[in-house]
Design a protein around this motif. Structure first.
Motif, PDB file in Angstrom:
ATOM      1  N   CYS A  75       0.836  -1.215   0.000  1.00 55.02           N
ATOM      2  CA  CYS A  75       0.000   0.000   0.000  1.00 55.02           C
ATOM      3  C   CYS A  75       0.866   1.259   0.000  1.00 55.02           C
ATOM      4  N   VAL A  80      -0.171   3.882  -6.803  1.00 53.58           N
ATOM      5  CA  VAL A  80      -1.583   4.232  -6.699  1.00 53.58           C
ATOM      6  C   VAL A  80      -1.799   5.334  -5.662  1.00 53.58           C
ATOM      7  N   GLY A  81      -1.166   5.226  -4.509  1.00 60.32           N
ATOM      8  CA  GLY A  81      -1.334   6.226  -3.451  1.00 60.32           C
ATOM      9  C   GLY A  81      -0.857   7.612  -3.834  1.00 60.32           C
ATOM     10  N   VAL A  83      -0.132   8.892  -6.781  1.00 58.43           N
ATOM     11  CA  VAL A  83      -0.836   9.428  -7.954  1.00 58.43           C
ATOM     12  C   VAL A  83      -2.235   9.887  -7.546  1.00 58.43           C
ATOM     13  N   SER A  84      -2.901   9.119  -6.690  1.00 58.86           N
ATOM     14  CA  SER A  84      -4.220   9.530  -6.199  1.00 58.86           C
ATOM     15  C   SER A  84      -4.139  10.841  -5.423  1.00 58.86           C
ATOM     16  N   LEU A  85      -3.096  10.966  -4.611  1.00 60.45           N
ATOM     17  CA  LEU A  85      -2.911  12.205  -3.855  1.00 60.45           C
ATOM     18  C   LEU A  85      -2.656  13.388  -4.788  1.00 60.45           C
ATOM     19  N   VAL A  87      -3.689  13.665  -7.922  1.00 59.07           N
ATOM     20  CA  VAL A  87      -4.968  13.954  -8.589  1.00 59.07           C
ATOM     21  C   VAL A  87      -5.888  14.721  -7.650  1.00 59.07           C
ATOM     22  N   LEU A  88      -5.958  14.289  -6.393  1.00 56.00           N
ATOM     23  CA  LEU A  88      -6.772  14.984  -5.396  1.00 56.00           C
ATOM     24  C   LEU A  88      -6.304  16.427  -5.231  1.00 56.00           C
ATOM     25  N   TRP A  91      -7.463  18.281  -8.370  1.00 55.13           N
ATOM     26  CA  TRP A  91      -8.918  18.324  -8.475  1.00 55.13           C
ATOM     27  C   TRP A  91      -9.544  19.276  -7.465  1.00 55.13           C
ATOM     28  N   ALA A 101       2.784  14.248  -2.481  1.00 55.07           N
ATOM     29  CA  ALA A 101       2.615  13.248  -3.536  1.00 55.07           C
ATOM     30  C   ALA A 101       3.930  13.021  -4.280  1.00 55.07           C
ATOM     31  N   THR A 105       6.177   9.649  -4.439  1.00 53.60           N
ATOM     32  CA  THR A 105       6.516   9.070  -5.743  1.00 53.60           C
ATOM     33  C   THR A 105       8.025   8.873  -5.869  1.00 53.60           C
TER      34      THR A 105
END
Length: 138
Positions: A75, A80-81, A83-85, A87-88, A91, A101, A105
């Protein structure tokens, strides 16, 4: 039988030698790109140094058992973590999240560059990039 053939015959799910090199180079590329992006963000390098190893706290999952340790590690060391952060951050317009993030990375890329892949539940030494540590000598 050669080392690569032995590993393939063992069915441990790890990528074989030529692809290991490509995936390690890919990790290096991710890390370098992350460093360049971090520089562009003009965020604090002290923050970078302070947080760079934070994903490794996921090792604590191995205190419970190998399966939970692998889950926690994966995890924290999957893209995934972060990149999601990222994007958040974009956004929501909360750009203060972006340095976190990018640091995350960079850590994932660094680990992959060193050959630390995502873990299987058999133990820390069994990774998608091959066996590491004592597991490599088995």
């Amino acid at each position: 039988m050669e080392q690569a053939e032995l590993q393939e015959a063992s069915g441990d799910g790890a990528v074989q030698t030529p692809l290991q090199v490509v995936l390690r180079l890919e990790g290096a590329a991710i890390m370098v790109l992350s460093l360049l992006l971090y520089h562009q963000l003009q965020a604090s390098w002290w923050l970078f140094a302070l947080l760079f190893l934070v994903p490794d706290l996921s090792f604590l999952g191995y205190l419970a058992n190998a399966r939970i340790g692998a889950l926690a590690y994966n995890c924290a060391h999957s893209l995934v973590g972060p990149v999601s952060l990222a994007v958040l951050s974009q956004w929501t317009g909360n750009h203060e999240l972006m340095p976190f993030a990018v640091i995350w990375t960079a850590h994932v890329g660094f680990d992959r560059m060193l050959g630390y892949g995502l873990k299987y539940g058999r133990g820390f030494g069994y990774t998608h990039l091959g066996r590491i540590g004592p597991a490599a000598r088995v």
